[in-house]
Design a protein around this motif. Structure first.
Motif, PDB file in Angstrom:
ATOM      1  N   GLY A  92       1.179  -1.064  -0.206  1.00 48.74           N
ATOM      2  CA  GLY A  92      -0.177   0.238  -0.727  1.00 48.74           C
ATOM      3  C   GLY A  92       0.977   0.915  -0.317  1.00 48.74           C
ATOM      4  N   TYR A  93       2.033   1.458   0.092  1.00 50.29           N
ATOM      5  CA  TYR A  93       3.067   2.524   0.160  1.00 50.29           C
ATOM      6  C   TYR A  93       3.859   2.377  -1.345  1.00 50.29           C
ATOM      7  CZ  TYR A  93       2.357   1.637   5.476  1.00 50.29           C
ATOM      8  OH  TYR A  93       1.821   1.450   6.614  1.00 50.29           O
ATOM      9  N   GLY A  94       3.567   1.680  -2.393  1.00 48.46           N
ATOM     10  CA  GLY A  94       4.004   2.348  -3.797  1.00 48.46           C
ATOM     11  C   GLY A  94       5.420   1.256  -3.935  1.00 48.46           C
ATOM     12  N   ILE A  95       5.170   0.785  -5.393  1.00 49.05           N
ATOM     13  CA  ILE A  95       6.379  -0.002  -5.536  1.00 49.05           C
ATOM     14  C   ILE A  95       7.448  -0.136  -5.086  1.00 49.05           C
ATOM     15  CG2 ILE A  95       4.958  -1.492  -6.252  1.00 49.05           C
ATOM     16  CD1 ILE A  95       5.655  -0.399  -8.895  1.00 49.05           C
ATOM     17  N   ASP A  96       8.327   2.005  -5.500  1.00 49.55           N
ATOM     18  CA  ASP A  96       8.857   2.551  -5.368  1.00 49.55           C
ATOM     19  C   ASP A  96      10.106   2.184  -4.123  1.00 49.55           C
ATOM     20  OD1 ASP A  96       8.889   3.060  -8.425  1.00 49.55           O
ATOM     21  OD2 ASP A  96       7.749   5.269  -7.687  1.00 49.55           O
ATOM     22  N   GLY A  97       8.473   2.006  -3.235  1.00 51.46           N
ATOM     23  CA  GLY A  97       9.758   1.758  -1.707  1.00 51.46           C
ATOM     24  C   GLY A  97      10.623   0.385  -1.612  1.00 51.46           C
ATOM     25  N   ILE A  98      10.784  -0.082  -2.316  1.00 54.62           N
ATOM     26  CA  ILE A  98      10.726  -2.109  -2.614  1.00 54.62           C
ATOM     27  C   ILE A  98      12.269  -1.676  -2.638  1.00 54.62           C
ATOM     28  CG2 ILE A  98      10.886  -4.071  -3.443  1.00 54.62           C
ATOM     29  CD1 ILE A  98       7.981  -4.230  -3.835  1.00 54.62           C
ATOM     30  N   THR A  99      12.882  -2.128  -1.425  1.00 58.51           N
ATOM     31  CA  THR A  99      14.573  -2.697  -1.820  1.00 58.51           C
ATOM     32  C   THR A  99      15.547  -2.755  -2.712  1.00 58.51           C
ATOM     33  OG1 THR A  99      16.378  -3.006   0.025  1.00 58.51           O
ATOM     34  CG2 THR A  99      14.495  -4.478  -0.369  1.00 58.51           C
ATOM     35  N   PRO A 100      16.045  -2.226  -2.875  1.00 57.72           N
ATOM     36  CA  PRO A 100      16.765  -2.352  -4.177  1.00 57.72           C
ATOM     37  C   PRO A 100      16.914  -3.645  -4.720  1.00 57.72           C
ATOM     38  CG  PRO A 100      17.852  -0.476  -3.517  1.00 57.72           C
ATOM     39  CD  PRO A 100      16.879  -0.944  -2.676  1.00 57.72           C
ATOM     40  N   GLN A 101      17.368  -4.555  -3.415  1.00 53.95           N
ATOM     41  CA  GLN A 101      18.018  -6.050  -3.544  1.00 53.95           C
ATOM     42  C   GLN A 101      16.556  -7.077  -4.235  1.00 53.95           C
ATOM     43  OE1 GLN A 101      18.082  -7.550   0.692  1.00 53.95           O
ATOM     44  NE2 GLN A 101      18.064 -10.335  -0.431  1.00 53.95           N
ATOM     45  N   PHE A 102      15.237  -5.919  -3.601  1.00 56.19           N
ATOM     46  CA  PHE A 102      14.312  -6.817  -4.196  1.00 56.19           C
ATOM     47  C   PHE A 102      13.289  -6.677  -4.943  1.00 56.19           C
ATOM     48  CE2 PHE A 102      15.293  -9.326  -0.085  1.00 56.19           C
ATOM     49  CZ  PHE A 102      14.606 -10.203  -0.500  1.00 56.19           C
ATOM     50  N   ALA A 103      14.226  -5.547  -5.913  1.00 62.34           N
ATOM     51  CA  ALA A 103      12.950  -4.331  -7.231  1.00 62.34           C
ATOM     52  C   ALA A 103      12.556  -5.169  -8.340  1.00 62.34           C
ATOM     53  CB  ALA A 103      14.228  -3.013  -7.566  1.00 62.34           C
ATOM     54  N   HIS A 104      13.203  -6.879  -8.254  1.00 65.04           N
ATOM     55  CA  HIS A 104      13.375  -7.319  -9.977  1.00 65.04           C
ATOM     56  C   HIS A 104      11.656  -8.147  -9.690  1.00 65.04           C
ATOM     57  CE1 HIS A 104      14.854  -9.856  -7.076  1.00 65.04           C
ATOM     58  NE2 HIS A 104      14.666 -11.082  -7.486  1.00 65.04           N
ATOM     59  N   VAL A 105      11.423  -8.152  -8.144  1.00 61.14           N
ATOM     60  CA  VAL A 105      10.574  -9.175  -7.933  1.00 61.14           C
ATOM     61  C   VAL A 105       9.154  -8.397  -7.738  1.00 61.14           C
ATOM     62  CG1 VAL A 105       8.762 -10.299  -5.730  1.00 61.14           C
ATOM     63  CG2 VAL A 105      11.304 -10.213  -6.134  1.00 61.14           C
ATOM     64  N   PRO A 106       7.843  -9.044  -8.610  1.00 61.56           N
ATOM     65  CA  PRO A 106       6.789  -8.732  -9.072  1.00 61.56           C
ATOM     66  C   PRO A 106       6.283  -7.603  -8.300  1.00 61.56           C
ATOM     67  CG  PRO A 106       6.962 -10.580 -10.768  1.00 61.56           C
ATOM     68  CD  PRO A 106       8.074 -10.572  -8.669  1.00 61.56           C
ATOM     69  N   ALA A 107       5.525  -6.752  -8.371  1.00 61.33           N
ATOM     70  CA  ALA A 107       4.458  -5.983  -7.042  1.00 61.33           C
ATOM     71  C   ALA A 107       3.485  -5.271  -7.745  1.00 61.33           C
ATOM     72  CB  ALA A 107       5.584  -5.013  -6.428  1.00 61.33           C
ATOM     73  N   LEU A 108       2.026  -5.725  -6.242  1.00 65.28           N
ATOM     74  CA  LEU A 108       0.583  -5.077  -7.050  1.00 65.28           C
ATOM     75  C   LEU A 108       0.548  -3.909  -5.385  1.00 65.28           C
ATOM     76  CD1 LEU A 108      -1.857  -8.562  -7.658  1.00 65.28           C
ATOM     77  CD2 LEU A 108      -1.064  -6.404  -8.265  1.00 65.28           C
ATOM     78  N   ALA A 109       0.071  -3.123  -5.912  1.00 64.56           N
ATOM     79  CA  ALA A 109      -0.494  -1.937  -5.122  1.00 64.56           C
ATOM     80  C   ALA A 109      -1.457  -1.972  -5.043  1.00 64.56           C
ATOM     81  CB  ALA A 109      -0.190  -0.511  -6.086  1.00 64.56           C
ATOM     82  N   LYS A 110      -1.537  -1.900  -3.479  1.00 62.56           N
ATOM     83  CA  LYS A 110      -2.705  -2.195  -3.305  1.00 62.56           C
ATOM     84  C   LYS A 110      -3.970  -0.673  -2.765  1.00 62.56           C
ATOM     85  CE  LYS A 110      -1.671  -4.376   0.799  1.00 62.56           C
ATOM     86  NZ  LYS A 110      -0.675  -4.328   2.368  1.00 62.56           N
ATOM     87  N   PRO A 111      -5.098  -0.842  -3.946  1.00 54.13           N
ATOM     88  CA  PRO A 111      -5.521  -2.146  -3.266  1.00 54.13           C
ATOM     89  C   PRO A 111      -5.654  -2.631  -4.928  1.00 54.13           C
ATOM     90  CG  PRO A 111      -6.960  -0.053  -3.607  1.00 54.13           C
ATOM     91  CD  PRO A 111      -5.816   0.815  -3.130  1.00 54.13           C
ATOM     92  N   TYR A 112      -6.133  -3.995  -5.256  1.00 55.38           N
ATOM     93  CA  TYR A 112      -5.901  -4.475  -6.026  1.00 55.38           C
ATOM     94  C   TYR A 112      -7.191  -5.414  -6.512  1.00 55.38           C
ATOM     95  CZ  TYR A 112      -3.485  -7.956  -3.491  1.00 55.38           C
ATOM     96  OH  TYR A 112      -2.920  -8.369  -2.814  1.00 55.38           O
ATOM     97  N   GLU A 113      -7.423  -5.643  -7.474  1.00 54.15           N
ATOM     98  CA  GLU A 113      -8.225  -6.621  -8.401  1.00 54.15           C
ATOM     99  C   GLU A 113      -8.311  -7.881  -8.183  1.00 54.15           C
ATOM    100  OE1 GLU A 113     -11.650  -4.936 -10.496  1.00 54.15           O
ATOM    101  OE2 GLU A 113     -10.908  -3.395 -10.074  1.00 54.15           O
TER     102      GLU A 113
END
Length: 129
Positions: free
Chosen positions: A88-109
């Protein structure tokens, strides 16, 4: 498309009970089996560390009550279990170590969750890694 996910055993790591219930319902509708829900990093690590627990994948909330989920992500990586982030905090906030991991921004369908899970967990699917 849901049949591509039928029978996959997934761990849900989410600290908000209502969100966890929503994800469980979506996964059930897609034919997945939710093996457990962890609301804390320590519970998630215990589940991932259980060699007897077969996991096909996981959905990880990035922030669990102020604690980052990255130790669970590392443990899953070490076990070669694919996962996606849910944040819920935006995919840009993911640590660089895991930046390659797919992320869904909440809320999602449900359709967005389905597409991401297929591309991440189903070998040979379009976009599958």
């Amino acid at each position: 498309m849901g049949s591509a996910l039928a029978g996959l055993r997934l761990l849900v790591v989410e600290d908000e009970a209502m969100v966890a219930l929503m994800i469980e319902t979506m996964l059930s509708d897609l034919g997945c089996v939710v093996v457990d829900v962890a609301g804390t990093v320590s519970r998630g690590l215990a589940l991932v560390g259980d060699d007897g627990l077969r996991l096909d994948g996981a959905i990880l909330d990035v922030n669990l009550g102020g604690e980052k989920v990255y130790p669970i992500a590392q443990a899953l990586s070490d076990r070669h279990v694919p996962f996606i982030f849910s944040t819920g905090y935006g995919i840009d906030g993911i640590t660089p170590q895991f930046a390659h991991v797919p992320a869904l921004a909440k809320p999602y369908e449900c359709w967005a969750l389905e597409e991401m899970l297929i591309s991440t967990l189903v070998p040979g699917a379009p976009g599958a890694g």
